[in-house]
Design a protein around this motif. Structure first.
Motif, mmCIF file in Angstrom:
data_model
loop_
_atom_site.group_PDB
_atom_site.id
_atom_site.type_symbol
_atom_site.label_atom_id
_atom_site.label_comp_id
_atom_site.label_asym_id
_atom_site.label_seq_id
_atom_site.Cartn_x
_atom_site.Cartn_y
_atom_site.Cartn_z
ATOM 1 N N ASP A 1 -62.728 -56.562 -16.056
ATOM 2 C CA ASP A 1 -61.777 -57.415 -16.787
ATOM 3 C C ASP A 1 -60.890 -56.652 -17.782
ATOM 4 N N PHE A 2 -60.684 -55.371 -17.543
ATOM 5 C CA PHE A 2 -59.839 -54.532 -18.398
ATOM 6 C C PHE A 2 -60.418 -54.312 -19.803
ATOM 7 N N THR A 3 -61.700 -54.662 -20.028
ATOM 8 C CA THR A 3 -62.256 -54.486 -21.376
ATOM 9 C C THR A 3 -63.279 -53.339 -21.395
ATOM 10 N N VAL B 1 -65.631 -42.006 -10.898
ATOM 11 C CA VAL B 1 -65.264 -43.375 -11.294
ATOM 12 C C VAL B 1 -63.743 -43.457 -11.303
ATOM 13 N N PHE B 2 -63.197 -44.461 -10.616
ATOM 14 C CA PHE B 2 -61.781 -44.786 -10.803
ATOM 15 C C PHE B 2 -61.738 -46.096 -11.595
ATOM 16 N N ALA B 3 -61.262 -46.024 -12.841
ATOM 17 C CA ALA B 3 -61.164 -47.215 -13.692
ATOM 18 C C ALA B 3 -59.697 -47.619 -13.784
ATOM 19 N N HIS B 4 -59.417 -48.903 -13.587
ATOM 20 C CA HIS B 4 -58.032 -49.377 -13.598
ATOM 21 C C HIS B 4 -57.387 -49.330 -14.982
ATOM 22 N N ASN B 5 -58.194 -49.079 -16.039
ATOM 23 C CA ASN B 5 -57.565 -48.783 -17.344
ATOM 24 C C ASN B 5 -58.491 -47.910 -18.190
ATOM 25 N N ASP B 6 -57.922 -47.365 -19.270
ATOM 26 C CA ASP B 6 -58.685 -46.462 -20.144
ATOM 27 C C ASP B 6 -59.904 -47.155 -20.747
ATOM 28 N N ASP B 7 -59.695 -48.406 -21.206
ATOM 29 C CA ASP B 7 -60.798 -49.077 -21.904
ATOM 30 C C ASP B 7 -62.047 -49.198 -21.030
ATOM 31 N N MET B 8 -61.871 -49.578 -19.772
ATOM 32 C CA MET B 8 -63.046 -49.660 -18.885
ATOM 33 C C MET B 8 -63.632 -48.266 -18.658
ATOM 34 N N VAL C 1 -53.634 -44.430 -23.459
ATOM 35 C CA VAL C 1 -53.596 -44.809 -24.882
ATOM 36 C C VAL C 1 -54.407 -43.765 -25.664
ATOM 37 N N LYS C 2 -54.282 -43.787 -26.998
ATOM 38 C CA LYS C 2 -54.860 -42.696 -27.802
ATOM 39 C C LYS C 2 -56.341 -42.434 -27.532
ATOM 40 N N ASP C 3 -57.166 -43.509 -27.507
ATOM 41 C CA ASP C 3 -58.606 -43.299 -27.295
ATOM 42 C C ASP C 3 -58.884 -42.654 -25.938
ATOM 43 N N GLY C 4 -58.129 -43.086 -24.930
ATOM 44 C CA GLY C 4 -58.291 -42.503 -23.596
ATOM 45 C C GLY C 4 -57.877 -41.042 -23.597
ATOM 46 N N MET C 5 -56.753 -40.755 -24.252
ATOM 47 C CA MET C 5 -56.246 -39.380 -24.313
ATOM 48 C C MET C 5 -57.221 -38.471 -25.076
ATOM 49 N N GLN C 6 -57.849 -39.026 -26.121
ATOM 50 C CA GLN C 6 -58.834 -38.235 -26.877
ATOM 51 C C GLN C 6 -60.025 -37.883 -25.980
ATOM 52 N N ALA C 7 -60.499 -38.895 -25.212
ATOM 53 C CA ALA C 7 -61.628 -38.648 -24.297
ATOM 54 C C ALA C 7 -61.232 -37.645 -23.216
#
Ligand code: AHR
Length: 331
Positions: A210-212, A233-240, A267-273
């Motif tokens: 659910d994109f969360t 893992v292929f996640a459809h967005n950074d948060d997942m 997004v920033k958190d994804g880029m940091q990871a």
């Protein structure tokens, strides 16, 4: 913002001019106190129904819209958060119609089921602009313009990177899908699958998170419990993807090494990871849609021709590129 535009239509321009004429003489179902002046003066009233607050991307997108559709910029914005529910968005759009807004804009949570409410807006002479996500309709006269990324291409670019880097290794992959029935979930899945077709990468499980972040973590925990081997893992967005990292670490494994992770958003958190080596590759989805929305809304109200489809361009990042981009990253 970098963007590609295409599909100008004379019919669309004619219908926009008709809408402008209607609103300019106080028509367009203008019954509410929040209504603007129909575009003839300074302020444009605009109702915006946002999907929700499910992700870092959504927060950046909301900020871009709220920072741009300001009184200084000539707008009176009514903003509503649909909490990822289509019925809430339909209710919000009906309320904007009843208030006689000059323009309605929204990011549709799912693709289907919009024709009736869009027809109501059209009957009231209120132009509708889609941002971020598309609707699935036979009648594209129900909206003026759709501004957003090409989600199929995003999925394809993620899949191409995976194919180039991992084909021939017999990897087992799981997929964290976005909201069921949403344009990005449908399109990214399709684009990715097309790009890895013919490789030996095997999709062993695929479910929605659910994109969360919480959804991504929970689904990844389930995957780890039910599969002996997961390599990718292929996640459809950074948060997942970030939720999946938590689940992988809790299982005593190293994200980015034992299990590779590819996501979309940047997004920033994804880029940091990514810079920290916990994600392996990210395809960007640009959330800064406010300026394009403001420009299109002004043109629509002025009766000018607008592009039916405005494609926002996205970048992509390796771990090294993320480390370089982070210090000046806007979102
Ligand atoms: O529609 C865009 C998608 O919605 C973003 O990729 C995701 O993070 C958001 O929830």
């Amino acid at each position: 913002m970098k963007r590609k535009t295409f599909l100008r239509s004379a019919a669309a321009a004619a219908s926009i001019a008709a809408v402008a004429a209607l609103t300019a003489c106080g028509g367009g179902g203008d019954t509410g106190a929040a209504a603007g002046d129909g575009g003839g003066g300074d302020t444009i009233s605009i109702g915006f129904s946002q999907v929700g607050a499910e992700s870092g991307w959504r927060a950046a997108n909301t900020k871009s819209i709220q920072d741009t559709l300001t009184a200084e910029n000539g707008f009176e914005l009514s903003f509503s958060d649909a909490q990822q529910k289509q019925e809430n968005q339909i209710q919000a759009i009906r309320s904007y119609i009843a208030q006689g807004m000059d323009v309605i804009a929204f990011s549709p949570v799912v693709e289907t089921g919009w024709d009736a409410v869009l027809q109501e807006a059209k009957n009231a002479g209120i132009p509708v602009i889609l941002t971020d996500r598309a609707v699935d309709t036979e009648d594209d006269s129900l909206y003026e313009s759709f501004i957003g990324s090409d989600f199929v291409l995003e999925g394809e670019r993620a899949g191409q990177w995976v194919a180039e880097n991992f084909d021939g290794q017999g990897l087992k992959m799981v997929e964290l899908q976005g909201t069921t029935g949403s344009a990005p979930a449908i399109d990214r899945k399709e684009g990715f699958a097309k790009a890895v077709e013919g490789t030996d990468i095997e999709l062993i499980d695929s479910q929605t998170g659910d994109f969360t972040r919480a959804g991504g973590k929970q689904v990844m925990e389930g995957f780890l419990n039910s599969h002996d081997q997961i390599d990718l893992v292929f996640a459809h967005n950074d948060d997942m993807g970030l939720g999946a990292i938590e689940a992988i670490e809790a299982a005593g494994l190293t994200p980015g090494e034992d299990i590779k992770i590819v996501t979309i958003d940047a997004v920033k958190d994804g880029m940091q990871a990514l810079a920290d080596g916990k994600i392996n590759y990210i395809v960007e989805c640009n959330p800064m849609l406010g300026e394009d929305l403001a420009e299109v809304a002004k043109k629509v109200v002025a009766g000018e021709e607008v592009e039916k489809r405005i494609v926002v361009e996205d970048a992509e990042f390796t771990q090294e590129q993320a480390a370089e981009a982070l210090p000046t990253r806007e979102y």
